[in-house]
Design a protein around this motif. Structure first.
Motif, PDB file in Angstrom:
ATOM      1  N   ALA A 195       0.813  -1.221   0.000  1.00 57.27           N
ATOM      2  CA  ALA A 195       0.000   0.000   0.000  1.00 57.27           C
ATOM      3  C   ALA A 195       0.842   1.264   0.000  1.00 57.27           C
ATOM      4  O   ALA A 195       0.285   2.364  -0.036  1.00 57.27           O
ATOM      5  N   SER A 196       2.189   1.121   0.011  1.00 57.57           N
ATOM      6  CA  SER A 196       3.047   2.289   0.206  1.00 57.57           C
ATOM      7  C   SER A 196       4.108   2.475  -0.870  1.00 57.57           C
ATOM      8  O   SER A 196       4.866   3.446  -0.811  1.00 57.57           O
ATOM      9  N   ALA A 197       4.199   1.587  -1.846  1.00 53.41           N
ATOM     10  CA  ALA A 197       5.254   1.679  -2.850  1.00 53.41           C
ATOM     11  C   ALA A 197       5.061   2.890  -3.759  1.00 53.41           C
ATOM     12  O   ALA A 197       3.936   3.323  -4.009  1.00 53.41           O
ATOM     13  N   HIS A 198       6.159   3.427  -4.269  1.00 55.89           N
ATOM     14  CA  HIS A 198       6.095   4.446  -5.298  1.00 55.89           C
ATOM     15  C   HIS A 198       5.688   3.813  -6.628  1.00 55.89           C
ATOM     16  O   HIS A 198       5.885   2.611  -6.846  1.00 55.89           O
ATOM     17  N   TYR A 199       5.175   4.614  -7.526  1.00 49.88           N
ATOM     18  CA  TYR A 199       4.681   4.075  -8.801  1.00 49.88           C
ATOM     19  C   TYR A 199       5.773   3.354  -9.580  1.00 49.88           C
ATOM     20  O   TYR A 199       5.518   2.366 -10.275  1.00 49.88           O
ATOM     21  N   LEU A 200       7.048   3.812  -9.458  1.00 45.88           N
ATOM     22  CA  LEU A 200       8.119   3.233 -10.252  1.00 45.88           C
ATOM     23  C   LEU A 200       8.446   1.799  -9.832  1.00 45.88           C
ATOM     24  O   LEU A 200       8.848   0.981 -10.662  1.00 45.88           O
ATOM     25  N   SER A 201       8.268   1.490  -8.561  1.00 46.29           N
ATOM     26  CA  SER A 201       8.549   0.134  -8.075  1.00 46.29           C
ATOM     27  C   SER A 201       7.287  -0.706  -7.947  1.00 46.29           C
ATOM     28  O   SER A 201       7.344  -1.856  -7.504  1.00 46.29           O
ATOM     29  N   ALA A 202       6.140  -0.167  -8.359  1.00 48.54           N
ATOM     30  CA  ALA A 202       4.872  -0.895  -8.237  1.00 48.54           C
ATOM     31  C   ALA A 202       4.870  -2.243  -8.953  1.00 48.54           C
ATOM     32  O   ALA A 202       4.303  -3.207  -8.431  1.00 48.54           O
ATOM     33  N   PRO A 203       5.475  -2.405 -10.144  1.00 44.61           N
ATOM     34  CA  PRO A 203       5.439  -3.720 -10.793  1.00 44.61           C
ATOM     35  C   PRO A 203       6.061  -4.830  -9.949  1.00 44.61           C
ATOM     36  O   PRO A 203       5.721  -6.002 -10.125  1.00 44.61           O
ATOM     37  N   LEU A 204       6.965  -4.477  -9.032  1.00 43.95           N
ATOM     38  CA  LEU A 204       7.596  -5.479  -8.180  1.00 43.95           C
ATOM     39  C   LEU A 204       6.757  -5.822  -6.961  1.00 43.95           C
ATOM     40  O   LEU A 204       6.924  -6.908  -6.388  1.00 43.95           O
ATOM     41  N   MET A 205       5.861  -4.924  -6.555  1.00 40.03           N
ATOM     42  CA  MET A 205       5.147  -5.106  -5.290  1.00 40.03           C
ATOM     43  C   MET A 205       3.636  -5.161  -5.435  1.00 40.03           C
ATOM     44  O   MET A 205       3.004  -6.075  -4.935  1.00 40.03           O
ATOM     45  N   ASN A 206       3.056  -4.184  -6.098  1.00 35.21           N
ATOM     46  CA  ASN A 206       1.617  -4.151  -6.317  1.00 35.21           C
ATOM     47  C   ASN A 206       1.345  -3.315  -7.562  1.00 35.21           C
ATOM     48  O   ASN A 206       1.469  -2.087  -7.524  1.00 35.21           O
ATOM     49  N   PRO A 207       0.996  -3.954  -8.674  1.00 37.73           N
ATOM     50  CA  PRO A 207       0.855  -3.198  -9.932  1.00 37.73           C
ATOM     51  C   PRO A 207      -0.187  -2.098  -9.871  1.00 37.73           C
ATOM     52  O   PRO A 207      -0.132  -1.154 -10.666  1.00 37.73           O
ATOM     53  N   ALA A 208      -1.138  -2.173  -8.945  1.00 38.32           N
ATOM     54  CA  ALA A 208      -2.167  -1.135  -8.846  1.00 38.32           C
ATOM     55  C   ALA A 208      -1.565   0.228  -8.538  1.00 38.32           C
ATOM     56  O   ALA A 208      -2.074   1.267  -8.992  1.00 38.32           O
ATOM     57  N   LEU A 209      -0.461   0.262  -7.776  1.00 38.68           N
ATOM     58  CA  LEU A 209       0.148   1.529  -7.382  1.00 38.68           C
ATOM     59  C   LEU A 209       0.833   2.238  -8.547  1.00 38.68           C
ATOM     60  O   LEU A 209       1.245   3.390  -8.412  1.00 38.68           O
ATOM     61  N   LEU A 210       0.936   1.586  -9.688  1.00 33.52           N
ATOM     62  CA  LEU A 210       1.465   2.240 -10.882  1.00 33.52           C
ATOM     63  C   LEU A 210       0.593   3.413 -11.308  1.00 33.52           C
ATOM     64  O   LEU A 210       1.068   4.377 -11.921  1.00 33.52           O
ATOM     65  N   ALA A 211      -0.702   3.362 -10.966  1.00 31.40           N
ATOM     66  CA  ALA A 211      -1.634   4.431 -11.333  1.00 31.40           C
ATOM     67  C   ALA A 211      -1.719   5.524 -10.275  1.00 31.40           C
ATOM     68  O   ALA A 211      -2.438   6.503 -10.459  1.00 31.40           O
ATOM     69  N   ARG A 212      -0.994   5.369  -9.176  1.00 35.64           N
ATOM     70  CA  ARG A 212      -0.998   6.381  -8.116  1.00 35.64           C
ATOM     71  C   ARG A 212       0.293   7.191  -8.218  1.00 35.64           C
ATOM     72  O   ARG A 212       1.349   6.767  -7.749  1.00 35.64           O
ATOM     73  N   PHE A 213       0.229   8.355  -8.838  1.00 35.18           N
ATOM     74  CA  PHE A 213       1.417   9.147  -9.111  1.00 35.18           C
ATOM     75  C   PHE A 213       1.080  10.623  -9.022  1.00 35.18           C
ATOM     76  O   PHE A 213      -0.090  11.023  -8.986  1.00 35.18           O
TER      77      PHE A 213
END
Length: 392
Positions: free
Chosen positions: A42-60
């Protein structure tokens, strides 16, 4: 006696690129996440989202147009019996013994020291995990996307010292030994992911919801190599007899809900398609199973706190049993260019040791980012992660 190759083995463990854990919950190293105890759902930056949670790629941020993470490099090694120093010492003694052509007093003293050292190394193990990753991300208001590659490695080296070698080394003429029969076994299993992450933001009333998916190809390798101490050759790992490769399709999926500006909740399911690989000797089985983790995070302009909780169990090659981790992490952003991080991870099943994590990041002008992380566990396990990235 041929030249001993144990020191070559240690060099191999720090440079190999194709070994990975059995059903591990975390298949990656990422400096910010690892410094914060392994959190990130729930806390990853968008750039590292593919490694942890792809949904966070859209949170930028509206300032984010392009990001490049290249590379992330990490390792973790356990040496609770000081095995590495023992192996290096044995290697030096064998090199020294090889220099003697006659049965001198010094040769017998060296052989006796080697016998003592080999006795201490019997049934010794060195577990090691290594990771390498890269991400290219392009956030977008409609569909954010990223391409990524990630390799996570798990290697275990085991020694088996034969009593006949000890007897021969302590014999009246140890220089007459032609070959040692003690063995080294190197076994491991690896997964390399190459994929595409897609994510979008939706509004559920006034609540932002982020959905993401990562279809990917997985190269799965499993090998086991056993040879005598004298004949062990790291180059043999390249031979087909010692390695199995399979290519498979898999997928990760996740979502994040942001009920307020300062709170996010996330859930990710990784490796949703189960895979199984058996080595050529049919003595070892590697299974990839779905791994589900939930996470919570509190955010402000200068502070982040996160908790990740495993829903499913996991097990690595060297672990004593299945683990289920709970992770805690915090980050303080100082003046926008210095980030200080800390975290803690523990296994609720008590099959893995507790781990303390710490790290820092430098981000001058919010364009170039350098992050470094250290990890320490109760069983003399330690690790290091470093990464560089660029955001525009």
């Amino acid at each position: 006696m041929k030249k001993h190759t144990l020191s070559t083995l240690i060099a191999l463990t720090l440079s190999s690129g194709y070994i990975s854990p059995i059903n591990a919950a975390q298949h990656y190293f990422q400096s910010r996440s690892d410094a914060m105890g392994g959190t990130g759902v729930a806390s990853a930056h968008y750039l590292s989202a593919p490694l942890m949670n792809p949904a966070l790629l859209a949170r930028f941020s509206h300032k984010d147009d392009l990001g490049l993470l290249l590379p992330t490099i990490g390792f973790q090694i356990a040496d609770n019996d000081d095995t590495i120093n023992g192996i290096n010492r044995a290697s030096d003694l064998i090199d020294e013994l090889n220099q003697y052509t006659s049965n001198s007093l010094q040769a017998r003293m060296t052989a006796n020291q080697l016998a003592n050292q080999l006795e201490m190394l019997d049934n010794a193990t060195i577990p090691l995990q290594v990771g390498l990753a890269g991400v290219l991300a392009i956030p977008n208001q409609i569909v954010s996307f990223a391409v990524f590659s990630n390799t996570y490695l798990d290697l275990q080296v085991t020694t088996d010292i034969n009593d006949s070698d000890i007897t021969a080394l302590r014999s009246p003429d140890p220089t007459a030994i032609n070959d040692l029969v003690s063995t080294i076994t190197l076994q491991g299993v690896g997964v390399t992911d190459v994929g595409l992450s897609l994510a979008s933001k939706f509004m559920l009333g006034n609540t932002p919801v982020y959905l993401g998916v990562s279809p990917k190809m997985q190269a799965i390798g499993f090998y086991q190599y056993t040879d005598s101490i004298d004949d062990f050759d790291a180059g043999n790992l390249e031979e087909d007899d010692n390695m199995n490769d399979e290519i498979a399709f898999n997928i990760d999926a996740g979502f994040v809900v942001e009920p307020s500006k300062h709170f996010t909740f996330g859930l990710v399911a990784k490796n949703m398609i189960s895979q199984q690989v058996t080595n050529s000797a049919e003595t070892l089985i590697y299974e990839i199973k779905p791994q589900v983790t939930t996470g919570f995070a509190l955010h402000s302009a200068w502070f982040t706190a996160a908790i990740d909780i495993d829903i499913t169990q996991s097990q690595s090659l060297s672990s004593q049993g299945p683990s289920k981790y709970t992770r805690f992490g915090v980050e303080m952003d100082v003046w926008g260019w210095l980030q200080l991080r800390g975290g803690f991870r523990y296994d609720v099943n008590a099959n893995d040791s507790n781990q303390v994590t710490f790290g820092m990041g430098l981000s001058p002008f919010s364009t170039f980012h350098f992050d470094i992380t250290g990890m320490l566990s109760e069983d003399d396990t330690f690790g290091l992660v470093a990464q560089t990235s660029f955001t525009f």
